[in-house]
Each structure stands twice: as structure tokens, then as C-alpha cells.
Design a protein around this motif. Structure first.
Motif, PDB file in Angstrom:
ATOM      1  N   GLY A  97       0.839  -1.221  -0.045  1.00  0.00           N
ATOM      2  CA  GLY A  97      -0.239  -0.107   0.222  1.00  0.00           C
ATOM      3  C   GLY A  97       0.826   1.497   0.011  1.00  0.00           C
ATOM      4  O   GLY A  97       0.474   2.379  -0.761  1.00  0.00           O
ATOM      5  N   SER A  98       2.050   1.016   0.857  1.00  0.00           N
ATOM      6  CA  SER A  98       2.874   2.568   0.715  1.00  0.00           C
ATOM      7  C   SER A  98       3.530   2.779  -0.615  1.00  0.00           C
ATOM      8  O   SER A  98       3.746   3.885  -1.295  1.00  0.00           O
TER       9      SER A  98
ATOM     10  N   PHE B 293      22.278  -3.141 -19.337  1.00  0.00           N
ATOM     11  CA  PHE B 293      23.416  -2.617 -18.873  1.00  0.00           C
ATOM     12  C   PHE B 293      23.866  -3.062 -17.385  1.00  0.00           C
ATOM     13  O   PHE B 293      24.742  -2.707 -16.984  1.00  0.00           O
ATOM     14  N   GLY B 294      23.015  -4.084 -16.941  1.00  0.00           N
ATOM     15  CA  GLY B 294      23.351  -4.917 -15.761  1.00  0.00           C
ATOM     16  C   GLY B 294      23.282  -3.963 -14.497  1.00  0.00           C
ATOM     17  O   GLY B 294      24.245  -4.223 -13.695  1.00  0.00           O
ATOM     18  N   ILE B 295      22.511  -2.631 -14.815  1.00  0.00           N
ATOM     19  CA  ILE B 295      22.580  -1.858 -13.434  1.00  0.00           C
ATOM     20  C   ILE B 295      21.646  -2.507 -12.302  1.00  0.00           C
ATOM     21  O   ILE B 295      20.367  -2.671 -12.688  1.00  0.00           O
ATOM     22  N   ASP B 296      21.977  -2.267 -11.161  1.00  0.00           N
ATOM     23  CA  ASP B 296      20.862  -2.761 -10.135  1.00  0.00           C
ATOM     24  C   ASP B 296      19.732  -1.884  -9.969  1.00  0.00           C
ATOM     25  O   ASP B 296      19.987  -0.908 -10.385  1.00  0.00           O
ATOM     26  N   LEU B 297      18.516  -2.442  -9.772  1.00  0.00           N
ATOM     27  CA  LEU B 297      17.377  -1.900  -9.856  1.00  0.00           C
ATOM     28  C   LEU B 297      17.193  -0.385  -8.971  1.00  0.00           C
ATOM     29  O   LEU B 297      16.806   0.363  -9.517  1.00  0.00           O
TER      30      LEU B 297
ATOM     31  N   VAL C  17       9.840  -5.424   1.233  1.00  0.00           N
ATOM     32  CA  VAL C  17      10.642  -4.592   2.587  1.00  0.00           C
ATOM     33  C   VAL C  17      11.297  -3.476   1.859  1.00  0.00           C
ATOM     34  O   VAL C  17      11.085  -2.260   2.217  1.00  0.00           O
ATOM     35  N   TYR C  18      12.353  -3.783   1.021  1.00  0.00           N
ATOM     36  CA  TYR C  18      13.217  -2.601   0.324  1.00  0.00           C
ATOM     37  C   TYR C  18      12.100  -1.586  -0.373  1.00  0.00           C
ATOM     38  O   TYR C  18      12.435  -0.534  -0.269  1.00  0.00           O
ATOM     39  N   GLY C  19      10.971  -2.275  -1.119  1.00  0.00           N
ATOM     40  CA  GLY C  19      10.140  -1.315  -1.734  1.00  0.00           C
ATOM     41  C   GLY C  19       9.563  -0.416  -0.505  1.00  0.00           C
ATOM     42  O   GLY C  19       9.285   1.000  -0.918  1.00  0.00           O
ATOM     43  N   PHE C  20       9.025  -0.912   0.520  1.00  0.00           N
ATOM     44  CA  PHE C  20       8.301  -0.108   1.732  1.00  0.00           C
ATOM     45  C   PHE C  20       9.381   0.919   1.791  1.00  0.00           C
ATOM     46  O   PHE C  20       8.670   1.935   2.264  1.00  0.00           O
ATOM     47  N   VAL C  21      10.530   0.555   2.277  1.00  0.00           N
ATOM     48  CA  VAL C  21      11.363   1.463   2.856  1.00  0.00           C
ATOM     49  C   VAL C  21      11.656   2.768   1.899  1.00  0.00           C
ATOM     50  O   VAL C  21      11.896   3.773   2.159  1.00  0.00           O
ATOM     51  N   LEU C  22      11.722   2.264   0.559  1.00  0.00           N
ATOM     52  CA  LEU C  22      12.117   3.347  -0.249  1.00  0.00           C
ATOM     53  C   LEU C  22      10.975   4.256  -0.403  1.00  0.00           C
ATOM     54  O   LEU C  22      11.243   5.445  -0.532  1.00  0.00           O
ATOM     55  N   ALA C  23       9.770   3.747  -0.315  1.00  0.00           N
ATOM     56  CA  ALA C  23       8.396   4.607  -0.660  1.00  0.00           C
ATOM     57  C   ALA C  23       8.234   5.471   0.601  1.00  0.00           C
ATOM     58  O   ALA C  23       7.923   6.612   0.472  1.00  0.00           O
ATOM     59  N   VAL C  24       8.384   4.816   1.973  1.00  0.00           N
ATOM     60  CA  VAL C  24       8.299   5.773   2.936  1.00  0.00           C
ATOM     61  C   VAL C  24       9.528   6.693   2.992  1.00  0.00           C
ATOM     62  O   VAL C  24       9.154   7.855   3.280  1.00  0.00           O
TER      63      VAL C  24
ATOM     64  N   ALA D 245       9.114   6.495 -11.357  1.00  0.00           N
ATOM     65  CA  ALA D 245      10.091   5.910 -11.475  1.00  0.00           C
ATOM     66  C   ALA D 245      10.462   4.864 -10.426  1.00  0.00           C
ATOM     67  O   ALA D 245      10.555   3.697 -10.769  1.00  0.00           O
ATOM     68  N   ALA D 246      10.404   5.375  -8.961  1.00  0.00           N
ATOM     69  CA  ALA D 246      10.493   4.660  -7.997  1.00  0.00           C
ATOM     70  C   ALA D 246       9.563   3.639  -7.853  1.00  0.00           C
ATOM     71  O   ALA D 246       9.582   2.406  -7.605  1.00  0.00           O
ATOM     72  N   GLY D 247       7.998   4.043  -7.918  1.00  0.00           N
ATOM     73  CA  GLY D 247       6.917   3.368  -8.009  1.00  0.00           C
ATOM     74  C   GLY D 247       6.922   2.221  -9.114  1.00  0.00           C
ATOM     75  O   GLY D 247       6.778   0.993  -8.694  1.00  0.00           O
ATOM     76  N   GLY D 248       7.136   2.427 -10.060  1.00  0.00           N
ATOM     77  CA  GLY D 248       7.272   1.601 -11.365  1.00  0.00           C
ATOM     78  C   GLY D 248       8.438   0.525 -10.926  1.00  0.00           C
ATOM     79  O   GLY D 248       7.846  -0.821 -11.699  1.00  0.00           O
ATOM     80  N   MET D 249       9.229   0.885 -10.659  1.00  0.00           N
ATOM     81  CA  MET D 249      10.363  -0.077 -10.435  1.00  0.00           C
ATOM     82  C   MET D 249       9.938  -1.155  -9.492  1.00  0.00           C
ATOM     83  O   MET D 249      10.137  -2.617  -9.721  1.00  0.00           O
ATOM     84  N   ILE D 250       9.329  -0.626  -8.287  1.00  0.00           N
ATOM     85  CA  ILE D 250       8.860  -1.808  -7.189  1.00  0.00           C
ATOM     86  C   ILE D 250       7.497  -2.455  -7.870  1.00  0.00           C
ATOM     87  O   ILE D 250       7.362  -3.609  -7.651  1.00  0.00           O
TER      88      ILE D 250
END
Lengths: 294, 332
Positions: free
Chosen positions: A17-18, A59-63, A145-152, A204-209
Motif C-alpha cells: 500500500g505504501s 546494462f546490468g545496473i541494479d534496480l 521490504v526494500y520497496g516499503f523503505v524506499l516508498a516511505v 520511476a520509483a513506484g514503477g520499479m517496485i
């Protein structure tokens, strides 16, 4: 009833939800400042997901590292959309026209993404997408969890910017009254452009998660925008706090109904709650009612 | 120009009546049927949204309800395929209207832009319901009674039924426009608070207009269902339907009588022609359609009809001015 499933539903509701709240916050910020409803927000989330997809597969770049590239790109996309299309809209029909213009932009983007990436479903991949851990007897992939932390984190940054900086004060002034803001020397046009950029950059962030936790293709944008719109209508259009409450409420409710009753009803339950809330409070949970609305 | 306008309508009617006799290619007849259905829906949509300014982006809820009502009624009544199926079409329209009452009561509680959002949300509820409920056949769709007409002739009855619905929609829309009720809708579009202050029963007027527009759109869905023979949730409850109808009206002239007719006939036949001609044009079509939409809204926001009329008026007044200048010049 399986209580661990219920716990899972609750935790997932807050974690996922976040992320919805973050995407909806961009939408509600754009509406609040400019009275523009950006129907392209859904497809822009998908564009953000595809950008992350390209960066990680080619390009092998981390998400998460890739966000340092995709967030500025989406910011520029937002600024361009605002300057080229949205800024031309004026007059009393501005909001209705903005719905049509941004819908048209969404169609062009959807067609283009179909052409470039094909209609096959994709999903973003990384070690944290596949690995999970245990929490209260329920397993979660790390990405949640990572997505949650990023979103918050991003929502807090948005909050600090809005309420603790001078620029944020200009935004809030424009939110409250555009002409009064212009009178005290705020460059409303500049504020609007930057707000549109910020409102789109969060996709950009929302789309990645979203892309890491769901399979997606260009037509997923339609489903997303209907959810994001109902979130901000439920929370009250123009209210960032409302977007957060609405986002978390939506996913939690869907998950709980899915567990307790049946997944068939889960999506519909949220729409029904929306209808009930609007019947009692047409302006949404945190919405302000204007004295005179055109 | 006004004197000729009745003749124009008559001429259009004659052309529409003889067209299937001249056009023998079944594919083109099919295009004509779709164009008529969409034009009728656009005209009816405009009768509410165009006059009142409340843009309804959930009109596919009416369309899909009409389509599913037609299919379910035909199957449950055990009807065999034939012309009798057309008698169910008005009934399907009435069911769509009945569905419109609760929808309108909810959606019309809020003002313009929130209304748009809620109609979109309601539309998705319908799409989900059609996909998830068992009586609709779910994602497998619904098969209607097979109509055993010859392929060369198949589209002709559909053509005339759709034409009848279109004529009905035009007459209804013109009647509403000239009535007291139509003026109330227009007053709401111009200034809802003032209309309320002047004693217009805003809520009742909006609800009536909203529900009325559902009748023709529901019938359109019913004819579409019969013509297709098989319906799926994502094609009758199609978000693209909502936006297509809106584009037709904006393209032709939002809130004018002629606008949606022109927009519907031009855009739907163009789209159908592209789909028939290019098999893989789905996403190209989206791009073209979206780009055209953008151009129309940004550069001709009031539509072709209004744009052409302004141009004509300007030309006439220029000609008059020139004539006046010539007379004045000759006299002095």
C-alpha cells in the motif's frame, strides 16, 4: 479462518500500500497545485518499470541504483509534458480538458511501449526479488521490504520538502490559492512545472517496485490508473496524507477480503467502499470542500 | 444557409438509406454497421455530457450492460437466431437505463472532475463483475444465438436497425436541445450554482439526462452483441470505448448536435478501415488515435463544426465589409 493468512494480508497491505501511496501522492500533488488530473500517471509508472527493465537487462545496473538515472529521466518527462501540453490548457474547462489530453498522451505512450517492448508480460529481476525471509510465520520477498523503505523514504522527503522548505511553502501557497500566491511574488508557473516534474518522477520509483512485484505490459497502465484515481478520490483530491491512507486502505482491504471471502470480490470491495465513502463524504476522507466549485 | 439545412438532413437520410444497395462488399457493410452504432452512441453521450459538461468516461458500463442483457435474455428465453432477436434491443436499452439510476445517484453526488473519476471507477467495477461472475460466462464470454443469414446479406438488416437507432438518437438529442429540459442542462454546464439559484432542480435534471443517455448506448451495445455473435468482458466493457466516444464528440464539436454525428462517422469508419486493412495495426492505431486526439484538443478544442462555422462567419463578414467599402468608395 487461517490467522497467518490474515497477518500476511495486513503486512502486505502496509508494505504494498505504501508503494501505491507514493504513486498516488504524485497524482494528488499535480491535482492539488494545478487542478490537472494526470490520467497518464498509470502508463508513466509502466514507463518507469520498462526503463528499470532496460537498465537492468541491457546494462546490468541494479534496480535501486538505476533509480538514480530513471528518477531524473521521469522528472524531465513530466516537465516536458507540462510545458508542451498541459500548460496550454486554460479557462473553466481546464480540468476536464486535462483528463482528455493526458488520456491521449497515455494512449500514445501505450502504443509506443507495445511497439518497443512487445505485448509479452515482463517482470524485473534481482536477487532480492527471488529471495524471501520469514516474518510472523509468513514469508516475504525482500523486495517488499526494500520497496516499503524506499516508498516511505521518498514520501518523507516529499513531506519535508513541502513543509520544511521555502520552496515547499510556495507549493502550499499555490495549492491554497493560485492568484494570491502570484500576488505575493511566487512564480506559480515555475512552481507548477516543477510540481509536475516531481509528481511524475515518483513513478520511476513506484514503477520499479511495481515491476519487480508484478508481471506487467503496457496495458497494465489502465488498471494502475483506475486504482490510483480511486485512491486519491477516497483520500480527498489534493491531500497527500489522504493518498497515503487511501493507498494502504486499498491494498489491505483487498488482501483481507481475498483471504476472508474470495479473491473475486477483493478488487470490487475497494470500489464499493469508495462508493460508500463518497455517499457520506463527497469530498473524500481528507478533502476540503470549496465554497464554490466550477 | 439556415434554409438549406433541412435539405441537407434529407439528403443525408437518402444517402444513408440507399448506401447498402450501392455498397456490396460485406466487409464495407460491416464497417458501416459499426460506424452507425458508434455514431448513435456518441450522439446519445453528447446529449448528456455535451449539454451538461459532465464528461462521462464510464459510458461503456451502459454499452456492456446492453450487450450482456441482449445475450442473456436471448439465451434464457431460448430464442433461435433470426430477426425476432431485434425486439430485445429496446429492452436491453431499458435495462441499461435502469442500471443507470443507481450509478447516477452515486456518481452525480460530486462535481465535474470528481464525476469523471468516479465514472471511470464504476466502469471498472462493471468490467470486473462481467469477468468474475459466473452468469456472464466470465472470461470465456457469452455466445448469442447463431443467425443463419447469408454472408452477402448478413450486415444489411443490422445496418437498417443501427440506422433506425441513430435517427432516434438524433431526434431525441435535437428534441432535448430545444426543450426546457435541454436549456436546464446547458445552464448547468455554464454555471451550476447560478442554475441552482434560479430554481433549476439540478440533481433531478442531471440524473434524468444521465439515465436517458444510457438508453441508446445500451441499444448500441445490444446490436453490437448480435452482430458479433460472441461477446467478451474486455471488449464490451472497453476503456477505449469510453475515450473513443468522447473523442468523436470533441472532434466534431462538444455539445453541438452535428458534431458527434460527423465525428462518429469519420473516426469510426477510419478506425474500422485501418483494422480491416492492417492486421497488426493495434498499437500503431493507438499512437495515431492518441496523436489525433491531442491535436484536436490543443488546436481545435471546440471541434470541427464550431471551427468551420466560425471560419464561414468570418468569411461572410469579410465579404460584407469589402462590399460596404466598395459602395462607400463608389458614392464618394
Amino acid at each position: 479462518l487461517n490467522s497467518s493468512a490474515l497477518v500476511h494480508a495486513l503486512i502486505d497491505g502496509v508494505l504494498t500500500g505504501s508503494v501505491y501511496a507514493l504513486m498516488a501522492a504524485g497524482l494528488t500533488l499535480i491535482f492539488g497545485v494545478m487542478e490537472i488530473i494526470n490520467l497518464a500517471q498509470g502508463i508513466l509508472v509502466i514507463l518507469g518499470a520498462y526503463l528499470s527493465y532496460t537498465l537492468s537487462t541491457h546494462f546490468g545496473i541494479d534496480l535501486f541504483l538505476g533509480l538514480l538515472i530513471t528518477i531524473p529521466i521521469m522528472f524531465v518527462v513530466g516537465v516536458v509534458v507540462q510545458l508542451v501540453f498541459v500548460a496550454r490548457l486554460k479557462g473553466p474547462d481546464k480540468t476536464s480538458m486535462s483528463i482528455l489530453v493526458t488520456y491521449a498522451i497515455a494512449l500514445v505512450l501505450e502504443g509506443s511501449l507495445n511497439q518497443i517492448y512487445s505485448v509479452n508480460y515482463q517482470q524485473l529481476n534481482a536477487w532480492y526479488v527471488n529471495k524471501s525471509f520469514e516474518l510472523f510465520g509468513v514469508y516475504f520477498a525482500y523486495i517488499y521490504v526494500y520497496g516499503f523503505v524506499l516508498a516511505v523514504g521518498l514520501l518523507s522527503a516529499l513531506y519535508v520538502m513541502l513543509y520544511r522548505t521555502r520552496f515547499g511553502a510556495s507549493i502550499r501557497a499555490s495549492l491554497a490559492d493560485q492568484s494570491a500566491a502570484a500576488l505575493v511574488g511566487i512564480n506559480v508557473k515555475m512552481v507548477s512545472t516543477i510540481c509536475f516534474g516531481i509528481g511524475v518522477a515518483v513513478t520511476a520509483a513506484g514503477g520499479m517496485i511495481y515491476g519487480a512485484t508484478n508481471t506487467f505490459n503496457a496495458s497494465s497502465g489502465a488498471d494502475l490508473i483506475s486504482r490510483l484515481l480511486t485512491i486519491i478520490v477516497l483520500g480527498g483530491m489534493g491531500s497527500i496524507g489522504g493518498a497515503m491512507v487511501g493507498g494502504i486502505m486499498m491494498v489491505t482491504l483487498e488482501d483481507i477480503v481475498g483471504v476472508v471471502w474470495s479473491p473475486i470480490w477483493s478488487t470490487m470491495s475497494f470500489f464499493i467502499v469508495l462508493v460508500i465513502v463518497l455517499s457520506l463524504r463527497p469530498q473524500g476522507i481528507f478533502g476540503k470542500r470549496s465554497a464554490r466549485v466550477a | 444557409m439556415k434554409r438549406w439545412s433541412n435539405l441537407w438532413w434529407l439528403g443525408g437520410l437518402v444517402v444513408a438509406l440507399v448506401l447498402p444497395l450501392l455498397m456490396t462488399n460485406p466487409a464495407y457493410r460491416g464497417i458501416a454497421v459499426y460506424s452507425l452504432i458508434f455514431t448513435a452512441c456518441a450522439t446519445s453521450w453528447n446529449m448528456f455530457s455535451g449539454y451538461s459538461g459532465y464528461v462521462n468516461l464510464g459510458a461503456a458500463a451502459f454499452y456492456g450492460t446492453g450487450a450482456y442483457s441482449e445475450g442473456l435474455l436471448a439465451n434464457h428465453l431460448g430464442m433461435s437466431g433470426g430477426a425476432a432477436l431485434f425486439w430485445l434491443v429496446p429492452l436491453a436499452g431499458v435495462i441499461a437505463m435502469a442500471i443507470g439510476i443507481p450509478l447516477g445517484l452515486v456518481a452525480l453526488r460530486v462535481r465535474r472532475h470528481t464525476f469523471v473519476v468516479i465514472t471511470i471507477a464504476i466502469f471498472f467495477v462493471f468490467q470486473l463483475a462481467a469477468t468474475n461472475f459466473s452468469f456472464t460466462g466470465g472470461t470465456a464470454g457469452l455466445t448469442l444465438p447463431f443467425i443463419p443469414w447469408m454472408a452477402s446479406y448478413f450486415a444489411v438488416p443490422f445496418y437498417y436497425v443501427a440506422l433506425g437507432i441513430l435517427i432516434f438518437a438524433i431526434v431525441l438529442s435535437a428534441g432535448v436541445r430545444r426543450s426546457r429540459f435541454g436549456l436546464q442542462l446547458l445552464a448547468i454546464r455554464d454555471d451550476e450554482d447560478r442554475a441552482l439559484g434560479l430554481g433549476v432542480k439540478v440533481g433531478a435534471v442531471k440524473l434524468t439526462g444521465f439515465v436517458m443517455s444510457g438508453f441508446v448506448i445500451g441499444m448500441g451495445g445490444a446490436v453490437y452483441a448480435l452482430f458479433q455473435g460472441q461477446i467478451y468482458p474486455q471488449f464490451v466493457f472497453d476503456p477505449l470505448f469510453d475515450i473513443t466516444i468522447a473523442l468523436m464528440c470533441f472532434f466534431g464539436g462538444f455539445g453541438t448536435l452535428l458534431g458527434p454525428i460527423l465525428g462518429g462517422l469519420v473516426l469510426e469508419s477510419a478506425q474500422q478501415y485501418l483494422t480491416v486493412t492492417y492486421s497488426n495495426g493495434g498499437s500503431l492505431y493507438l499512437i495515431l488515435f492518441g496523436a489525433l486526439f491531442l491535436l484536436v484538443i490543443l488546436f481545435m478544442p471546440r471541434g470541427i463544426v464550431v471551427y468551420a462555422r466560425d471560419w464561414w462567419n468570418r468569411r461572410e463578414s469579410r465579404a460584407e465589409a469589402a462590399q460596404l467599402a466598395a459602395t462607400v468608395g463608389a458614392n464618394s
